[in-house]
Structure formats: C-alpha cells, structure tokens
Design a protein around this motif. Sequence first.
Motif, PDB file in Angstrom:
ATOM      1  N   TRP A 182       0.878  -1.175   0.200  1.00  0.00           N
ATOM      2  CA  TRP A 182       0.079  -0.012   0.004  1.00  0.00           C
ATOM      3  C   TRP A 182       0.926   1.378  -0.083  1.00  0.00           C
ATOM      4  N   PHE A 183       1.891   1.289   0.826  1.00  0.00           N
ATOM      5  CA  PHE A 183       2.384   2.576   1.292  1.00  0.00           C
ATOM      6  C   PHE A 183       4.004   2.636   0.819  1.00  0.00           C
ATOM      7  N   ASN A 184       4.445   1.507   0.115  1.00  0.00           N
ATOM      8  CA  ASN A 184       5.947   1.510  -0.101  1.00  0.00           C
ATOM      9  C   ASN A 184       6.210   2.918  -1.048  1.00  0.00           C
ATOM     10  N   PRO A 185       6.990   3.787  -0.812  1.00  0.00           N
ATOM     11  CA  PRO A 185       7.189   4.807  -1.607  1.00  0.00           C
ATOM     12  C   PRO A 185       7.870   4.402  -3.101  1.00  0.00           C
ATOM     13  N   LEU A 186       8.576   3.466  -3.072  1.00  0.00           N
ATOM     14  CA  LEU A 186       9.046   2.945  -4.442  1.00  0.00           C
ATOM     15  C   LEU A 186       7.765   2.487  -5.359  1.00  0.00           C
ATOM     16  N   ASP A 192       7.961   0.091 -12.139  1.00  0.00           N
ATOM     17  CA  ASP A 192       8.858  -0.905 -12.752  1.00  0.00           C
ATOM     18  C   ASP A 192      10.257  -1.200 -11.783  1.00  0.00           C
ATOM     19  N   ARG A 193      10.788   0.020 -11.372  1.00  0.00           N
ATOM     20  CA  ARG A 193      11.683  -0.413 -10.144  1.00  0.00           C
ATOM     21  C   ARG A 193      11.235  -1.289  -9.137  1.00  0.00           C
ATOM     22  N   TYR A 194      10.120  -1.000  -8.452  1.00  0.00           N
ATOM     23  CA  TYR A 194       9.487  -1.521  -7.560  1.00  0.00           C
ATOM     24  C   TYR A 194       9.520  -3.241  -7.831  1.00  0.00           C
ATOM     25  N   VAL A 195       9.065  -3.416  -8.987  1.00  0.00           N
ATOM     26  CA  VAL A 195       8.949  -4.865  -9.491  1.00  0.00           C
ATOM     27  C   VAL A 195      10.238  -5.538  -9.555  1.00  0.00           C
TER      28      VAL A 195
END
Length: 453
Positions: A182-186, A192-195
């Motif tokens: 929910w609240f992950n800044p990335l 794309d970077r999060y994944v």
Amino acid sequence: MSLLLPTVLPAQKKYEAVWESIDSRPVPGWFTNAKFGIFIHWGLYSVPAWGPLPADGASIYDCYAEWYWMRLLDKDNQVNPLFVDFHRRHYGEQFAYQDFVSRFTCELFKPADWAKLFREAGAKYIVLTSKHHEGFTLWPSEHAWNWNAVDVGPHRDLAGDLTEAVKKEGLHMGFYYSLYEWFNPLYRSDLDRYVSEHMIPQMKDLVNRYRPDVVWTDGEWDHPSEKWRSTDFLAWLYNESPVRETVVVNDRWGKETRSVHGGIYTTEYGLVHDSQMEDIVTHPWEECRGIGHSFGYNRNEQLEDYSTSEQLVHLLIDKVSAGGNLLLNIGPTADGRIPVIMQQRLTDMGRWLRRNGEAIYETRGWKVASKQPDIQAYFTCKGQDLYVICTQYPAKAITVRGIDRKPSSVTLLGSGARAGYSHSGKSVTITPPPLSPSDGEYAWVFKLTGVMR
C-alpha cells in the motif's frame, strides 16, 4: 481406472515467459489429492485485531481486519469512520500504524504445537502470509530492512520456524505473498523499479530460502500481469527454482488473470472479485475463506460470527465434491496464539476426517451428481469406488442413478456397518443400516465399492 495424478510432474520441459507456455504446466498432483489446507493471516494487523461486522453495514471485504491500515487512511471508504473512531479511542491520534510493531511480540508462538494441530485437523498443506499488503515480512527479508519480524517486533524468523515444524509433521508448506504494498514509496513512485528491484528479488529469496510447495500471490488487481512481470517470475520458478517440479501457484498474477491464467483458480468467500466463478470443475481450484468474516483475527467478532464445526465440514464436502480444495483460514493473535474457538473448529474437522477422510482425500467430483438434484447428498469418487456423502442421515432408502455396475458392497464409513442395497438398470438403492450415536458426526458416507469404470 484411477483418476489420481502423480505427486510430481513428468519429465521437465522448458517453459517460456508467455502465458500460453506457463499455462501448459500441469498442476502437481499432490495438490489435487490434498483437498484441505489451512491459511494463516498473521502480521501487525493482529495487534489492533479489529474490523467492522456485516451488522455495522460493512461489505464482505470491509470486514477484513488485515486491512486495518488502509481502512484507517482511506477516507473514501464507507467504513473509514468506524476505523478512525476505534483507533482514536484506543490508541490516540498520534499513534501510527507502524507503532504496532512493538506490540507484535509473538512470545507465545509455539510452531510445533501449531503444526501438530494442523495435522490433527486433517489438513495436508499450510499457507502462511509471508507478507501482506502492509509490506511487513515474517522472514528476514533484506528488501524489507527494519520492517520484518527479525529486525523488529518479535525478533524471530516466524516463517522459518513454522516451515520447519510443518515439514516435520509431514505436511506441505506454502506462502501467501502480496505483490503490491500500500504505502511503499517505491511502489507509489516507480512501479517498474519496484517490481525489478524489490518484488521479484524478494519472491526469489522466499523461494530459495524456504523451498515452499505453494506460492500464493495476491494484491495483483492494480496492474495487468505484464506490469508485474509475472510470466518472467513464473518461468524462473518452473525452470530454475529448487521447487520447479512440485510447486503450486494460484491465478492472482495480474488484474486480468483470475480464473484465466496461472495455476489453480481461486475463489474467496465464493467469489472471483465480485462475481461467481464459472466452469470451475474442469480446472484445479480452491476456495479460501475465514472461519468468521475476517482473515486476520478480529476481536470484534462474536460466537455467532463464526461458522460451526458442522458448517465447516459441510463446506469442505461441498467444495471437494465440486472438484475443488478448501483453504480454511485462521487468524492468530499478536502474542502467537491460535484462538481456542479456531482450535476447537479444526479439531472437530479432524475428528470427522479421521472417520471419513477416505471420501475426501485423493478423490474427484462425480459429474453424474449434477443430474440428481432430488437426492440430498454429495458425491466423490476414487478408483472404482463411489462415495455418497449425506449431511443428514437418510430416514429411508435412497436411490442413486447413473451407475452401470452392481456394487460388490455398500458400507458406512467409520462404522464398518454394511448397508442393504439393490441394483436395477443404472440405479442403486441404498437401505441405511441402523445408526448408533457414535456412527458419524456432521455427515455420513456410504461407500459403493467397484461401481466406477
């Protein structure tokens, strides 16, 4: 001819990172034989352990206590005021959700006792929430630094400890994993970077570290599977991972994938998102739900909010006879206990399964059953045997149609008592034997031996 599937897959093939190839992989037979699993929702939400009830006007999804953080901040949701009022009264306006971590102590967590209970309940596999939508992991994930159960809170590898105990009891172990946070800044700034830098490395670490038999993803609905790079991960899982031959996955890999792509299809309280699943018998599938309205422990639920043991046994029978599995959820407390009412329900199910599990495990649904709506019974089959499962003991003889062969015997499972029967044309009429108080509980099973081709 037996309908049972092998416990592992045949000779390994190369799977490409496209759905056509990924979907060609059979679901490992151990899963379709297991029939009954236990889901575990456990995390920081187990500290407030609160959610509204249907009596408060909440929808089925709004009752989920594990959504506490989101409901607390989502002002557009109809139940937000209920969460805000509860939180302010009991924790104060300055108490942040992250502050719950110091109260997620798990000091009474005894994984060996949990695993023993699961085995005695008759479950064959366990699925633990390794990470829910809050992003807090129950293992020492380097991608969740200072937001995992080893760095903070209980300072313990909860996932590892339970995995070891479950496997010692001879059960399959798996993990739920939320794709989104929910609240992950990335996640909020650069999907794309999060994944690529967070989600996929974290999932691979979970698989390599614990070698799960189930990878049960969720939180996929914000984006299509292409954005989640789901087929890339699944190609790695099926081709290179240490569990490539035995792992089972579900269908929650993108906003378009439920009941379409992946491994097993999943329903949740009977729904696929907001719709009923269709054409489920021809594909391996699984129903997941809680014993109450919530997955995470909800202190607001009362006795009437919990399914009875009889209702849960009937639920299991219903899903298995329709060709599916039941993944029944429990919600442990923040100090590591399985609530006694949940223990009692599981123990009762295990008692029934010890007497009647032959009609559940390793069985398949019987398609002819749908043509007999006048018979108040469920049907499963295994090899050449047919099981007629009655949720009320028949007061008189019952006739089952669509059976070419004469049974070599008809017995009442658990008691060994023989039932009278006759075969005429394509019908078998069963005359129930006298019933003693100890013969069965919640449901009774007549085994027709040698009738299936």
